[in-house]
Scaffold this motif. Structure first.
Motif, mmCIF file in Angstrom:
data_model
loop_
_atom_site.group_PDB
_atom_site.id
_atom_site.type_symbol
_atom_site.label_atom_id
_atom_site.label_comp_id
_atom_site.label_asym_id
_atom_site.label_seq_id
_atom_site.Cartn_x
_atom_site.Cartn_y
_atom_site.Cartn_z
ATOM 1 N N ALA A 93 7.075 8.447 -3.463
ATOM 2 C CA ALA A 93 7.477 9.319 -2.477
ATOM 3 C C ALA A 93 8.249 8.922 -1.407
ATOM 4 O O ALA A 93 9.057 9.547 -0.758
ATOM 5 N N PRO A 146 6.608 12.079 3.044
ATOM 6 C CA PRO A 146 5.618 12.027 2.106
ATOM 7 C C PRO A 146 4.120 12.173 2.952
ATOM 8 O O PRO A 146 4.052 12.282 4.015
ATOM 9 N N GLU A 147 3.218 12.432 2.063
ATOM 10 C CA GLU A 147 1.760 12.965 2.712
ATOM 11 C C GLU A 147 1.151 11.589 3.243
ATOM 12 O O GLU A 147 0.423 11.796 4.481
ATOM 13 N N ASP A 148 1.334 10.565 2.758
ATOM 14 C CA ASP A 148 0.801 9.418 3.297
ATOM 15 C C ASP A 148 1.330 8.890 4.466
ATOM 16 O O ASP A 148 2.799 8.805 4.423
ATOM 17 N N GLU A 149 0.670 8.764 5.663
ATOM 18 C CA GLU A 149 1.509 8.620 6.864
ATOM 19 C C GLU A 149 2.045 7.226 6.945
ATOM 20 O O GLU A 149 3.215 7.028 7.476
ATOM 21 N N MET A 150 1.546 6.184 6.402
ATOM 22 C CA MET A 150 1.997 5.044 6.401
ATOM 23 C C MET A 150 3.278 4.850 5.596
ATOM 24 O O MET A 150 4.245 4.466 6.215
ATOM 25 N N THR A 151 3.382 5.456 4.568
ATOM 26 C CA THR A 151 4.614 5.448 3.621
ATOM 27 C C THR A 151 5.761 6.181 4.293
ATOM 28 O O THR A 151 6.791 5.837 4.471
ATOM 29 N N MET A 197 0.790 -1.291 0.007
ATOM 30 C CA MET A 197 0.090 -0.141 0.102
ATOM 31 C C MET A 197 0.847 1.233 0.056
ATOM 32 O O MET A 197 0.384 2.670 0.203
ATOM 33 N N LEU A 198 2.210 1.237 -0.234
ATOM 34 C CA LEU A 198 2.902 2.252 -0.041
ATOM 35 C C LEU A 198 3.169 3.299 -1.169
ATOM 36 O O LEU A 198 3.096 2.461 -2.312
ATOM 37 N N ASP A 199 3.510 4.405 -1.228
ATOM 38 C CA ASP A 199 3.698 5.207 -2.305
ATOM 39 C C ASP A 199 5.357 5.235 -2.449
ATOM 40 O O ASP A 199 5.878 5.895 -1.769
#
Length: 247
Positions: free
Chosen positions: A137, A148-153, A132-134
């Motif tokens: 980024a 990265p804006e995505d917290e998990m990434t 699920m990672l970007d």
């Protein structure tokens, strides 16, 4: 000229009794075999029990080769290599994996059931964050420090960063593994299985969701979070008891 590192390095500790089942130990992400499977805590008692121990370093970790592109380190390739390692040591092993090692042990026991006698899975998450990672980024984060804006990434990519770490090799490994996402509804081990999760481990807190997909399993909770549960005496004792090792 330096010798080429193996895809998966193996370290053998043998003081085995004839006919005993070897034990394969698979470490977690951003670690290595020696770090996860401490000599005094794990190796000494296993050797004393007359078991051959196979400790591996996963790709991009320890003494194994770096991962140059994601295609070099898929789940299928790692499972095939682990299966060959077991085959070279008698054809069947008890397999103990923690975190990423547990995810790969699950795949090994599912895809090569003839290679696995008993299975211990510690710190296993029901989801697959690597899928699920970007990664664009994440690489920009590693190269330029742009969070990265995505917290998990941001959280998981940060584990691949820091002094002495080959960030791109670790990110390539994550991306390669994420292309074959963990899904317990698609494949499941047939071997007797011990599931172990830390009481304060949010990553493995969903282990209850995995239980329905197993036909022959036991689940235990041990003290600690995702990192300290591995080092707990309770995890070691539960593992040894499950494998029939007196300690």
């Amino acid at each position: 000229m330096a010798s080429q590192k193996p895809f998966i390095a193996e370290h053998i500790y043998a003081d085995a009794q004839t006919g005993s089942t070897p034990i394969l130990l698979i470490h977690g992400f951003n670690s290595n075999g020696a770090q996860d499977w401490d000599g005094q805590q794990w190796l000494a008692p296993l050797k004393a029990a007359g078991r051959k121990i196979i400790v591996v370093d996963l790709p991009a970790h320890g003494e194994s080769a770096r991962v140059d592109v994601p295609e070099d380190a898929t789940v299928s390739k790692i499972v095939a290599t682990l299966s060959e390692i077991i085959d070279n040591h008698g054809g069947k092993a008890d397999v103990v994996g923690y975190s990423l090692g547990a995810r790969l042990a699950w795949a090994l026991a599912s895809q090569r059931p003839e290679r696995v006698n008993k299975l211990v899975l510690g710190g296993l998450s029901a989801g697959d964050p690597f899928a699920m990672l970007d990664y664009d980024a994440a690489r920009k984060f590693a190269d330029e420090g742009v969070t990265p804006e995505d917290e998990m990434t941001a959280m998981i990519a940060s584990m691949a960063m820091g002094e002495g770490k080959d960030s791109h090799s670790l990110l390539n490994l994550m991306q390669g593994l994420g292309r074959e996402p963990f899904d317990p509804s698609v494949e499941k081990p047939a071997a007797p299985t011990l599931l172990a999760a830390g009481l304060e481990d949010p990553m493995a807190g969903s282990v209850d969701a995995i239980e329905p997909f197993l036909d022959n399993n036991k689940t235990v909770r041990v003290p600690g979070d995702h990192f300290s549960a591995l080092k707990s005496d309770a995890f070691k004792q539960e593992t040894f008891a499950f494998l029939g090792i007196a300690h």
